[in-house]
Design an enzyme around this catalytic site. Structure first.
Site, short mmCIF file in Angstrom:
data_model
loop_
_atom_site.label_atom_id
_atom_site.label_comp_id
_atom_site.label_asym_id
_atom_site.label_seq_id
_atom_site.Cartn_x
_atom_site.Cartn_y
_atom_site.Cartn_z
N LYS A 52 -4.55 5.90 -5.94
CA LYS A 52 -5.04 5.80 -4.56
C LYS A 52 -5.90 7.01 -4.22
O LYS A 52 -6.98 6.88 -3.63
CB LYS A 52 -3.86 5.68 -3.59
CG LYS A 52 -3.19 4.31 -3.65
CD LYS A 52 -1.84 4.27 -2.95
CE LYS A 52 -1.18 2.90 -3.20
NZ LYS A 52 0.21 2.82 -2.79
N GLN A 96 4.80 5.83 0.23
CA GLN A 96 4.94 5.04 -0.99
C GLN A 96 6.38 4.54 -1.15
O GLN A 96 7.33 5.31 -1.00
CB GLN A 96 4.53 5.90 -2.20
CG GLN A 96 4.49 5.15 -3.51
CD GLN A 96 3.39 4.09 -3.58
OE1 GLN A 96 2.34 4.23 -2.98
NE2 GLN A 96 3.65 3.03 -4.31
N ASP A 119 -0.64 0.14 5.66
CA ASP A 119 0.13 -0.80 4.84
C ASP A 119 0.42 -2.08 5.63
O ASP A 119 0.76 -3.11 5.04
CB ASP A 119 1.50 -0.18 4.48
CG ASP A 119 1.57 0.30 3.04
OD1 ASP A 119 0.84 -0.25 2.19
OD2 ASP A 119 2.37 1.22 2.77
#
Ligand code: GUN
Length: 282
Positions: A52, A96, A119
């Site tokens: 990322k 994460q 997200d």
């Protein structure tokens, strides 16, 4: 024999236009910024987070990674999220997953400001999706839809079967496909006679994390097959779908790796840039 639905190639074609949008924002003094928080030392998470950060760099986004020890308390993690919620350089915050077991993933998702929840896992953005309104869409379902659209796959009126009911992939994918007027069935670990359901599918999306659960005998002739599984096994990285036998039946199929995975990360970049655009033009 199926054609390959190449997510790696399609995701690569989206990089340049996204880099241009990021550059335009930077020129206005609002460089898009992503903060990724990693708690503990899950080896797969380390690789995902590194990828990322690399993609941010490649597209000209600002990025920071916060790596906290596995024993980090919820209070301490919330402090960091609160700080990033206030930080004007940051337009997207991603924690994460998976988190160590003492941390509540759902509570963590709620702590992120909805406008920075790139997200799309918080109640606000998931609720918008449920209502059919446009919030921030979770990256993997959004990437799947884009990939299908890139190949001109018709969804309206078609039978879609989603195997898996996770909050990250299964449920939001089912909602998105419904929004596209597909007739959607969601199957999961307790579904009886799974094959009876999947054999009806014009579009089959598997996101269960069971290596090669779905073989050719589960697939209707000519179906489109999307494999979201990334299963690390002694035989290497395997999808949920047994590729060789499934490809004998499907008309279009995503490989693992190189299918859905690259779409997820590019959608994260897009979500961050969109969040920055909203902040810049507010
Ligand atoms: N772990 C595996 N996939 C994801 C994802 O899409 N978002 C986050 N935050 N963690 C993940």
């Amino acid at each position: 024999m199926a054609e390959i639905l190449d997510g790696k190639q399609f995701a690569a074609s989206l990089r340049e236009p996204l880099a241009q949008r990021a550059a335009a924002l930077t020129a206005r003094g609002c460089r898009p910024g992503l903060a990724v928080i990693r708690v503990g030392d899950d080896p797969a998470s380390e690789i995902y987070v590194r990828n990322k950060a690399r993609m941010c760099q490649r597209l000209g986004l600002f990025s920071i990674e916060l790596h906290l020890p596995a024993e980090t308390s919820e209070e301490r993690l919330f402090e960091e999220i609160d700080r990033l919620n206030q930080d004007e350089r940051i337009h997207g915050i991603l924690v994460q997953l998976p988190l160590p077991p003492h941390l509540d993933e759902s509570a963590v998702a709620e702590r992120i400001a909805p406008r920075k929840d790139v997200d799309g896992f918080g109640s606000c953005n998931l609720g918008m999706l449920l209502k059919g309104q446009s919030g921030i869409l979770p990256c993997t379902p959004k990437g799947i839809l884009r990939l299908l659209q890139s190949a001109g796959v018709a969804l309206s009126g078609k039978r879609a079967v989603v195997v898996g009911r996770s909050l990250i992939v299964g449920k939001p994918t089912a909602l998105l496909l419904m929004r596209e007027n597909a007739t959607v069935t969601v199957c999961h670990s307790r579904t009886e006679n799974l094959r009876e359901h999947t054999l009806q599918a014009d579009l089959l999306v598997s996101a269960v994390g069971r290596p090669e659960l779905i073989d050719g005998s589960y697939i209707k002739e000519g179906a489109v097959v999307i494999d979201v599984g990334i299963n690390r096994t002694e035989r290497g990285l395997l999808g949920d779908v047994h590729f060789e036998s499934a490809a004998q039946k499907a008309s279009l199929i995503t490989p693992v790796p190189g299918g859905v995975g690259p779409m997820t990360i590019i959608m994260l970049m897009e979500n961050t840039i969109e969040a920055a655009e909203l902040a810049a033009f507010k």
